[in-house]
Design an enzyme around this catalytic site. Sequence first.
Site, PDB file in Angstrom:
ATOM      1  N   ARG A  65     -15.093  -4.860   2.147  1.00 52.98           N
ATOM      2  CA  ARG A  65     -14.928  -3.420   2.010  1.00 52.98           C
ATOM      3  C   ARG A  65     -15.065  -3.063   0.535  1.00 52.98           C
ATOM      4  O   ARG A  65     -14.968  -3.936  -0.343  1.00 52.98           O
ATOM      5  CB  ARG A  65     -13.584  -2.937   2.562  1.00 52.98           C
ATOM      6  CG  ARG A  65     -12.398  -3.386   1.736  1.00 52.98           C
ATOM      7  CD  ARG A  65     -11.083  -2.957   2.353  1.00 52.98           C
ATOM      8  NE  ARG A  65     -10.977  -1.507   2.457  1.00 52.98           N
ATOM      9  CZ  ARG A  65     -10.475  -0.717   1.502  1.00 52.98           C
ATOM     10  NH1 ARG A  65     -10.067  -1.253   0.353  1.00 52.98           N
ATOM     11  NH2 ARG A  65     -10.375   0.576   1.678  1.00 52.98           N
TER      12      ARG A  65
ATOM     13  N   HIS B 222       0.804  -1.215   0.000  1.00 56.68           N
ATOM     14  CA  HIS B 222       0.000   0.000   0.000  1.00 56.68           C
ATOM     15  C   HIS B 222       0.840   1.269   0.000  1.00 56.68           C
ATOM     16  O   HIS B 222       0.322   2.364   0.232  1.00 56.68           O
ATOM     17  CB  HIS B 222      -0.948  -0.009   1.208  1.00 56.68           C
ATOM     18  CG  HIS B 222      -1.989  -1.082   1.124  1.00 56.68           C
ATOM     19  ND1 HIS B 222      -1.778  -2.357   1.586  1.00 56.68           N
ATOM     20  CD2 HIS B 222      -3.248  -1.068   0.617  1.00 56.68           C
ATOM     21  CE1 HIS B 222      -2.865  -3.085   1.367  1.00 56.68           C
ATOM     22  NE2 HIS B 222      -3.768  -2.337   0.790  1.00 56.68           N
TER      23      HIS B 222
ATOM     24  N   GLU C 192     -14.450  -1.863  -6.590  1.00 56.37           N
ATOM     25  CA  GLU C 192     -14.015  -3.200  -6.225  1.00 56.37           C
ATOM     26  C   GLU C 192     -14.700  -3.613  -4.926  1.00 56.37           C
ATOM     27  O   GLU C 192     -14.547  -2.944  -3.900  1.00 56.37           O
ATOM     28  CB  GLU C 192     -12.500  -3.228  -6.023  1.00 56.37           C
ATOM     29  CG  GLU C 192     -11.711  -2.955  -7.288  1.00 56.37           C
ATOM     30  CD  GLU C 192     -10.214  -2.871  -7.036  1.00 56.37           C
ATOM     31  OE1 GLU C 192      -9.470  -2.784  -8.033  1.00 56.37           O
ATOM     32  OE2 GLU C 192      -9.798  -2.882  -5.861  1.00 56.37           O
TER      33      GLU C 192
END
Length: 317
Positions: free
Chosen positions: A210, A180, A250
């Site tokens: 999520r 990340h 997503e």
Amino acid sequence: MILPARVRRFPWPLEGDRYRYSVNVEPAPRVHRTAAGEWGGAVLDFNEAYETELAERAAILGRDRGRHVELEHMRAASWDALLHLLTEAAATDPAMTLTPCGDREFHWENARLGVARRFRFGDDDSLGEPPLRFAASQVPDDIVLLDEREGRLFADAGVVTFASNWSIRFVLGMSFTELHGPVPRDFADGAIPRAERFLLGMQAGDCYRRLNWSSTVGHRLDASLETYDEWGAERGRLSDIGDDLHLRVEAQHLIRLPMSGSIMFLIRTHLLPMRELVLVPAWREQFAAVIAELPDEMADYKGYGEIRPELLAWLRR
């Protein structure tokens, strides 16, 4: 007006008129109602695009076998992932069945794809191909397996054909923090360390979800680094915002696998052109407010930076 099915089932990612990165996980599956309809009643979504998307994945893997990567120690986790996904698929779509045949043997049948396979759990030869690759040929999600070592998570296996500006080949073996690194503001806001702590605390069988969102020009699922020469050029040819620019969402599921203890990260990509987004007035207003308020580096990262003035003018007309 009757909205198209893909609009009614679209996983709308925004809450309120301001967006910032957060862990934003919730137990799954769980139905979410939106201004257009609802989504999220199952972990796997076998919608009307299923056959087309799986054919596209097969074509990508045929051209580039490097979209499937796996460190040697992850084969047990890959078998764990396969059995979990086939079981979930059979419980979700009546056209799919997984039948135990005794002594760790199973018969899988997928009438939608015309696939029938008998295999012995843990026996690669009986399956005819690596278990993670076969799993990716039957479910619409990209699959990443995270291994836990010394209190940290590492991306040690995956089949990813529909990445958004990244490459599973490149990130293989990276830690959760390294994965990340390009995401703006996450470290300052602490979202990534909090997310890793949350994942490490998951118990066997836990499933959470999520949403993440960005943009894509054209109906392009494969926006990976491997195809940047194609989609990078397309971003400079945005002739019609309504038809060309897509909201890319997503739906990401996180599952602690029961036998291996690895964390399976599923990524299901949904695309919605602006022309269909604005069919829902509440979405149009909220999206415009969020895009207008986004900090510059976040707008750039999500692909809206250069086109923000033009997009806002189009949404507010």
